[in-house]
Design a protein around this motif. Sequence first.
Motif, PDB file in Angstrom:
ATOM      1  N   ARG A  90       0.752  -1.261   0.111  1.00 13.84           N
ATOM      2  CA  ARG A  90      -0.059   0.036  -0.150  1.00 13.84           C
ATOM      3  C   ARG A  90       0.847   1.137  -0.070  1.00 13.84           C
ATOM      4  O   ARG A  90       0.320   2.386  -0.923  1.00 13.84           O
ATOM      5  CB  ARG A  90      -0.807   0.191   1.165  1.00 13.84           C
TER       6      ARG A  90
ATOM      7  N   GLU B 153     -15.652  -7.562   6.129  1.00 15.07           N
ATOM      8  CA  GLU B 153     -15.405  -6.587   5.087  1.00 15.07           C
ATOM      9  C   GLU B 153     -14.187  -5.993   4.695  1.00 15.07           C
ATOM     10  O   GLU B 153     -13.699  -5.975   3.752  1.00 15.07           O
ATOM     11  CB  GLU B 153     -16.409  -5.575   5.305  1.00 15.07           C
ATOM     12  N   ALA B 154     -13.389  -5.650   5.889  1.00 19.25           N
ATOM     13  CA  ALA B 154     -12.219  -4.959   5.807  1.00 19.25           C
ATOM     14  C   ALA B 154     -11.084  -6.195   5.166  1.00 19.25           C
ATOM     15  O   ALA B 154     -10.275  -5.862   4.218  1.00 19.25           O
ATOM     16  CB  ALA B 154     -11.407  -4.584   7.220  1.00 19.25           C
TER      17      ALA B 154
ATOM     18  N   LYS C 102     -11.755  -8.428   3.175  1.00 17.77           N
ATOM     19  CA  LYS C 102     -11.953  -8.710   1.578  1.00 17.77           C
ATOM     20  C   LYS C 102     -11.674  -7.729   0.960  1.00 17.77           C
ATOM     21  O   LYS C 102     -11.012  -7.843  -0.211  1.00 17.77           O
ATOM     22  CB  LYS C 102     -13.793  -8.726   1.482  1.00 17.77           C
ATOM     23  N   ASP C 103     -11.837  -6.527   1.572  1.00 17.08           N
ATOM     24  CA  ASP C 103     -11.289  -5.121   0.739  1.00 17.08           C
ATOM     25  C   ASP C 103      -9.797  -5.429   0.578  1.00 17.08           C
ATOM     26  O   ASP C 103      -9.129  -5.213  -0.446  1.00 17.08           O
ATOM     27  CB  ASP C 103     -11.818  -4.011   1.532  1.00 17.08           C
ATOM     28  N   ILE C 104      -9.109  -5.454   1.700  1.00 15.90           N
ATOM     29  CA  ILE C 104      -7.549  -5.812   1.759  1.00 15.90           C
ATOM     30  C   ILE C 104      -7.219  -6.686   0.700  1.00 15.90           C
ATOM     31  O   ILE C 104      -6.435  -6.655  -0.226  1.00 15.90           O
ATOM     32  CB  ILE C 104      -7.092  -6.271   3.061  1.00 15.90           C
TER      33      ILE C 104
ATOM     34  N   SER D 264      -8.880  -8.150  -1.773  1.00 17.57           N
ATOM     35  CA  SER D 264      -8.920  -7.676  -3.192  1.00 17.57           C
ATOM     36  C   SER D 264      -8.003  -6.833  -3.787  1.00 17.57           C
ATOM     37  O   SER D 264      -7.781  -6.637  -5.055  1.00 17.57           O
ATOM     38  CB  SER D 264     -10.362  -7.072  -3.252  1.00 17.57           C
ATOM     39  N   LYS D 265      -7.408  -6.001  -3.125  1.00 12.04           N
ATOM     40  CA  LYS D 265      -6.513  -4.956  -3.446  1.00 12.04           C
ATOM     41  C   LYS D 265      -5.024  -5.553  -3.494  1.00 12.04           C
ATOM     42  O   LYS D 265      -4.281  -5.089  -4.277  1.00 12.04           O
ATOM     43  CB  LYS D 265      -6.533  -3.786  -2.623  1.00 12.04           C
TER      44      LYS D 265
ATOM     45  N   TYR E 289      -7.477   0.293   8.250  1.00  8.50           N
ATOM     46  CA  TYR E 289      -8.650  -0.805   8.138  1.00  8.50           C
ATOM     47  C   TYR E 289      -8.980  -1.467   9.394  1.00  8.50           C
ATOM     48  O   TYR E 289     -10.123  -2.173   9.433  1.00  8.50           O
ATOM     49  CB  TYR E 289      -8.284  -1.943   7.084  1.00  8.50           C
TER      50      TYR E 289
END
Length: 64
Positions: free
Chosen positions: A8, A31-32, A34-36, A38-39, A52
């Motif tokens: 990041r 949710e956090a 999954k977000d991490i 995915s990136k 996060y």
Amino acid sequence: MRNVKCPRCGKDFVCKHDLSCFCTKYYLSEEAKKDIRSKWNECLCEDCLSVYAQPIEPKCESRS
């Protein structure tokens, strides 16, 4: 233990990859996570992870 570059921010840090790692003191919601994931495919440094995550509060014993 391994040396990692945060995907990041680019900061170098040490991932202990066990229960003594700094990441164990943070809570990540599903949710956090999954977000991490995915990136980025690598661990985040503590500064970026804290964006996060929520710190895990130590449990206090109530005193009567």
